[in-house]
Design a protein around this motif. Structure first.
Motif, PDB file in Angstrom:
ATOM      1  N   ALA A 117      28.816 -47.478  -9.575  1.00  0.00           N
ATOM      2  CA  ALA A 117      28.297 -46.917  -8.331  1.00  0.00           C
ATOM      3  C   ALA A 117      27.830 -45.487  -8.581  1.00  0.00           C
ATOM      4  N   GLU A 118      28.550 -44.781  -9.451  1.00  0.00           N
ATOM      5  CA  GLU A 118      28.138 -43.452  -9.891  1.00  0.00           C
ATOM      6  C   GLU A 118      27.373 -43.599 -11.201  1.00  0.00           C
ATOM      7  N   LEU A 119      26.108 -43.215 -11.195  1.00  0.00           N
ATOM      8  CA  LEU A 119      25.250 -43.433 -12.354  1.00  0.00           C
ATOM      9  C   LEU A 119      25.297 -42.302 -13.369  1.00  0.00           C
ATOM     10  N   ALA A 120      25.950 -41.195 -13.029  1.00  0.00           N
ATOM     11  CA  ALA A 120      26.170 -40.134 -14.010  1.00  0.00           C
ATOM     12  C   ALA A 120      27.453 -40.469 -14.760  1.00  0.00           C
ATOM     13  N   ARG A 121      27.303 -41.067 -15.937  1.00  0.00           N
ATOM     14  CA  ARG A 121      28.446 -41.590 -16.694  1.00  0.00           C
ATOM     15  C   ARG A 121      28.526 -40.903 -18.057  1.00  0.00           C
ATOM     16  N   CYS A 122      29.691 -40.312 -18.340  1.00  0.00           N
ATOM     17  CA  CYS A 122      29.868 -39.674 -19.651  1.00  0.00           C
ATOM     18  C   CYS A 122      29.673 -40.664 -20.792  1.00  0.00           C
ATOM     19  N   VAL A 123      30.097 -41.915 -20.567  1.00  0.00           N
ATOM     20  CA  VAL A 123      30.035 -42.901 -21.653  1.00  0.00           C
ATOM     21  C   VAL A 123      28.606 -43.355 -21.951  1.00  0.00           C
ATOM     22  N   ASP A 124      27.637 -42.853 -21.195  1.00  0.00           N
ATOM     23  CA  ASP A 124      26.235 -43.093 -21.530  1.00  0.00           C
ATOM     24  C   ASP A 124      25.722 -42.097 -22.569  1.00  0.00           C
ATOM     25  N   TYR A 125      26.594 -41.230 -23.040  1.00  0.00           N
ATOM     26  CA  TYR A 125      26.207 -40.291 -24.091  1.00  0.00           C
ATOM     27  C   TYR A 125      25.731 -41.084 -25.314  1.00  0.00           C
ATOM     28  N   GLY A 126      24.577 -40.699 -25.829  1.00  0.00           N
ATOM     29  CA  GLY A 126      24.013 -41.423 -26.966  1.00  0.00           C
ATOM     30  C   GLY A 126      23.314 -42.707 -26.584  1.00  0.00           C
TER      31      GLY A 126
END
Length: 405
Positions: A272-281
């Motif tokens: 629901a929150e699209l700012a995700r730390c795990v999207d790093y890289g």
């Protein structure tokens, strides 16, 4: 489920509603998601009940218990005999579906093939689980097929690669590639459980270990500085044998990587929150991974993306020169690339445009804010990409010179 009627009338119940009235019912439901992620030593030892229990069998009586096992073809070659002995000792009646776990097979056709095997096995809708055994590609396909078949049948994940054990095999996302896009078709569908036995990692080659290490570096850079220091201290010993051993440092690395990933996923399972730390890289790497020739593994593409993001963070003074150099060096020492011939300005800008669509109109790019923390940016410019590429090209040149010497 709570259903709230937003329109009401004082008329008797038998009185028909007015023909021109607007009526709205608002439905609100929550889905309770519970599943275990367990590190289990000796998973295929017949005396170990963990796998049998996860499959819904708590004693090895004479009653045959029907299950479908979908397994990577290479894993079957290596561990098929042990699995047959295990399931036989617990009186399971196993239907086997053997698939290639290569990225090229991560498609809708493979998912449909798995659903056909589910139908052929004659599984009950809720009581007879599907068991997926293999790397991240196979587990994504099995999870996606399980979410589709009868609108959802239970399944278990047994990841056999490092990438699967610390990333792809422990969340609830499933999916297949479609067209020119990674994981464009997919679902959120939690497994009943995920069972991790690091002894599987001893049969991997070094490249596939490095592939998984990329995702551990990711967690270190955006969440866990202590994990970064652990990786840096034994970067030359991140081998298949080490990961399959009882080495205490490796055990801590695995535990911290898994715990960190689950901590990030749990409050935001459905994104629901699209700012995700795990999207790093994972901003530019999907495009690179699909277009690279020769083929890059997922973690290798992520490593190239991370190196660029390190350069971007340095350009914004979010990392010191020393921190940036240490991060780039760790990626390299772990046997991972920091650049690729097609990783150029045009690809980056196209990938960024696609990412903005995927992240609902904003860039939401996670960057390291000091090693072990992250921040998000939405105003990345073409000029910054150019400078970051130049920085990486310089570091690659220095790396090649050091290799020659």
């Amino acid at each position: 489920m709570n259903i709230q009627t937003l329109y009401s009338t004082s008329a008797p119940l038998h009185t028909p509603l007015a023909k021109h009235s607007d009526i709205t019912w608002r439905m609100h439901a929550t889905q309770d998601v519970k599943y275990n992620v367990s590190i289990v030593n000796g998973l295929l030892n017949p005396e170990n009940s963990s796998l049998a229990n996860a499959c819904g069998k708590y004693n090895n009586n004479n009653d045959k218990t029907k299950r479908l096992v979908v397994i990577d073809s290479m894993v079957f070659d290596l561990y098929g005999d042990k699995l047959k002995i295990y399931f036989g000792s617990w009186n399971f009646d196993i239907s086997w579906k053997i698939l290639s776990g290569d990225e090229i097979n991560k498609n809708m056709e493979s998912a449909i093939e798995v659903t056909k095997s589910m139908a052929d096995a004659g599984l009950l809708r809720r009581g007879e689980v599907v068991v997926g055994i293999g790397g991240g590609v196979l587990l994504d396909v099995v999870g996606f097929a399980s979410s589709l078949y009868r609108r959802g049948v239970p399944y278990i994940r047994i990841p056999t690669t490092l990438m699967g054990q610390i990333d792809a095999g422990i969340g609830i996302k499933t999916g297949v590639n479609h067209g020119d896009h990674k994981n464009r078709l997919g679902s959120y569908f939690a497994p009943s459980s995920a069972l991790i036995d690091t002894s599987f990692l001893g049969s991997l080659n070094q490249r596939h270990i490095s592939n998984g290490v990329a995702e551990i570096i990711k967690m270190a850079l955006i969440k866990d500085r202590a994990l970064f220091e652990l990786l840096d201290s034994i970067s030359s010993h991140l081998t298949p044998g080490a990961f399959a051993s009882d080495d205490l440092t490796i055990r801590e690395i695995m535990s911290r990587a898994i715990a960190g990933m689950l901590a990030e996923l749990e409050p935001n399972l459905w994104e629901a929150e699209l700012a995700r730390c795990v999207d790093y890289g994972h901003t530019f790497s999907p495009s690179l991974e699909l277009l690279a020739t020769p083929t890059l593994l997922h973690g290798e593409a992520v490593a190239v993306d991370m190196a660029l993001c390190v350069a971007l963070a340095k350009g914004r003074a979010l990392l010191t020169d020393e921190e940036a150099d240490r991060a780039i060096a760790l990626i390299g020492k772990s046997g991972l690339p920091i650049t690729h011939p097609i990783f150029e300005q045009d690809l980056l800008e196209k990938a960024l445009a696609d990412t903005v669509k995927h992240r609902d109109g904003l860039q939401r790019i996670p960057l390291t804010n000091g090693i072990g923390a992250a921040t998000f940016v939405n105003d990345l410019t073409s000029g910054e990409l150019t400078k970051a590429l130049d920085f990486i090209a310089e570091r690659q040149h220095l790396r090649e010179q050091a290799t020659v010497l």
